[in-house]
Design an enzyme around this catalytic site. Structure first.
Site, PDB file in Angstrom:
ATOM      1  N   HIS A   1       2.429   8.077   0.353  1.00  0.00           N
ATOM      2  CA  HIS A   1       3.568   7.386   0.150  1.00  0.00           C
ATOM      3  C   HIS A   1       3.820   6.647  -1.237  1.00  0.00           C
ATOM      4  O   HIS A   1       4.745   6.187  -1.744  1.00  0.00           O
ATOM      5  CB  HIS A   1       3.706   5.986   1.305  1.00  0.00           C
TER       6      HIS A   1
ATOM      7  N   ASP B   1      -1.582   9.916   5.097  1.00  0.00           N
ATOM      8  CA  ASP B   1      -0.990   9.360   4.303  1.00  0.00           C
ATOM      9  C   ASP B   1      -2.141   9.357   2.924  1.00  0.00           C
ATOM     10  O   ASP B   1      -2.512   8.444   2.149  1.00  0.00           O
ATOM     11  CB  ASP B   1      -0.903   7.519   4.244  1.00  0.00           C
TER      12      ASP B   1
ATOM     13  N   SER C   1      -2.102   0.662  -3.352  1.00  0.00           N
ATOM     14  CA  SER C   1      -2.242   1.700  -2.627  1.00  0.00           C
ATOM     15  C   SER C   1      -2.711   2.831  -3.087  1.00  0.00           C
ATOM     16  O   SER C   1      -2.479   3.462  -4.313  1.00  0.00           O
ATOM     17  CB  SER C   1      -0.809   2.083  -1.938  1.00  0.00           C
TER      18      SER C   1
END
Length: 516
Positions: free
Chosen positions: A139, A169, A243
């Site tokens: 992402h 992911d 992230s």
């Protein structure tokens, strides 16, 4: 003479022990007592290690060693903007002094809204090979036109996307640094325990090289982000921009990849989630080799085994994954696995709950011959199957098993479960929008507050199979007979396989005793 005496009892004094005045004696006593005290402390500390390590004095040495291996990810993409066509220009009388003003205003607004703009995003990543291979979250780079990696020394390098996997992911990048980059090692995430110390390094809010520490709060978390959820939960501060960054253990090994947070405010509230390294390593190696993830594929639609379903199947306690359908062209279609089987063990791993099976199958090597233990008609059975590769198209759907239609239309009301059933005909197909390729028994009506109503059965649902033996039914009278036999046997519930819009599911309908 017996009894109590009023005479005062004699007071006995304990004579004091005479101590020598020799200084060497006092020295020996002091040393002996000190040794005894230190021994007792060591025993206490030794007992404490059975429960776990104490908090480290500092994370500085670990951070200094690991920071050069963590990078910042910067991406940009072009976003096309559309003019606001819904906003109408005001109608002004000819010659109005405002006519020219509004024309210029709306012309300028439309020109600006139609111009593309550049969107920026930031994230984290880490180096896994000295040749410039970098791991981050999918992402972080999803939809990006350009991806840049910023090293700790502020060197900015353009990155190439090697491959990615949306389901877990994960994404793998490659940069040409003209030198060997400091890489990290992966650790064994299975050895990580709840309560162990962990360190997260990343780029929160564009503040690169930020180090936070905490403990593992939980394992195997399912946050409903995908079919393979198995996250490590931590209270180490993880925020926007973290992230794709690594979670380290105290040996400086990556045991997780930070990917999500729970936060009502958008900032850290001490609930962060990381992809376990053991799960990530397999996907990363596949992306490096094939440019994508290659997952094992069984080709079944499954559902949770509830207590009621377990009782209907004679399984005892609820466990395993119930096979609701077989996918056309899938490995299971040509095997001995059948609809109605409960998968109890796959490749030597016990399936304690349904959601664990997709992850275990996906992590198994494509083309491997696997032994599957299923529960069928009251006993365990071994089934061997060769796994296929999960198809890229997520819309691969299971098709219903076709049965020959019963000639003529018949209708039956089954009060014990609150259903009215009928054989399919052209009128019912049109009424419930059921295709010509579907045959069988259709639900025409569901009684309010009945067992079927409470279980979510609706008019238009197709009854495929009934009973623990999972016999295919072709007529309403056949279903009625199955219910009648179950009531006579004083069964608490009866197992049904319903189909709706091409999706099958098992339902254990409680049996209401008929009044007689």
């Amino acid at each position: 003479m017996s009894g109590w005496s009023n005479s005062p009892a004699p007071v006995r004094k304990t004579p004091s022990r005479a101590l020598p005045a020799d200084p060497e004696y006092f020295g020996r006593v002091f040393v002996a007592r000190t040794v005894a005290l230190l021994t007792a402390c060591a025993m206490l500390l030794g007992a404490g290690t059975a429960f776990g390590r104490g908090a480290p004095d500092s994370f500085a040495d670990l951070a200094e060693k690991l920071l050069p291996s963590v990078v910042n990810i910067s991406t940009s993409q072009t976003v096309k903007r559309r003019g606001n066509t819904s906003q109408e220009r005001p109608q002004l009388p000819p010659g109005s002094p405002f006519e020219e003003f509004f024309k210029e205003f709306f012309d300028r607004q439309e020109r600006g809204e139609n111009q593309p703009r550049r969107a920026q995003s930031l994230g984290s990543g880490f180096i896994i090979h000295g040749n410039g291979t970098i791991v981050t979250n999918n992402h972080v780079i999803d939809g990006a036109d350009e991806i840049y990696v910023i090293l700790q020394d502020k060197t900015r390098l353009k990155a190439k996307l090697v491959g990615r996997d949306a389901k877990t992911d994960l994404a793998v990048l490659k940069v040409d640094a003209k030198k060997t980059l400091p890489a990290v090692r992966f650790g064994d995430s299975k050895k990580a325990r709840v309560g162990d110390w962990v360190v997260a390094i990343g780029n929160p809010f564009a503040l690169g090289g930020s180090v936070t520490a905490g403990i593992i709060s939980a394992r195997a978390r399912n946050i409903n982000s995908g079919p393979y959820d198995n996250f490590i939960q931590t209270d180490a501060a993880i925020n926007k921009g973290n992230s794709g960054g690594p979670m380290f253990n105290m040996n400086g090994e990556v045991i997780g990849i930070n990917t999500a947070i729970y936060s009502p405010s958008g900032g850290s509230v001490g609930i962060g989630f990381a992809i376990p390294s053991n799960q990530a390593r397999q996907i990363i190696s596949q992306i490096e080799e094939y440019g994508r993830a290659r997952r094992g594929w069984l080709g079944v639609n499954i559902q949770t085994v509830t207590d009621e379903l377990a009782e209907s199947l004679g399984l005892g306690k609820a466990r395993g994954a119930l096979v609701a359908n077989l996918t056309d062209g899938g490995p299971a279609k040509g095997s001995d696995i059948k609809v109605g089987d409960v998968i109890l063990k796959f490749n030597g791993v016990d399936i304690k709950e349904m959601r664990t099976l997709p992850r275990i199958v996906a992590e198994t090597q494509v083309g491997k011959d696997v032994e599957v233990i299923v529960w069928r008609q009251g006993k365990e059975k071994k089934v061997n199957i060769k796994l296929g590769e999960f198809p890229e198209d997520p819309k691969v759907l299971a098709s219903a098993t076709r049965t020959a239609p019963e000639q003529g239309s018949s209708r039956t009301a089954i009060d014990e479960i609150g259903l009215k059933l009928a054989s399919l005909d052209d009128r019912l197909r049109a009424q419930f929008k059921i295709g010509e390729d579907v045959d069988g028994v259709v639900v025409t009506s569901v009684t309010s507050n009945s067992p079927a109503s409470e279980k979510g059965v609706r008019p238009g649902d197709i009854v495929r199979k009934v009973g623990a033996d999972q016999e295919t039914v072709k007529s309403p009278s056949q279903v009625s007979k199955k219910v009648e036999n179950a009531v006579d046997a004083k069964n608490k519930s009866l197992l049904f396989l319903f189909e709706r819009d091409g999706n099958a599911r098992f339902v254990a309908l409680p049996l209401k005793k008929s009044e007689g």
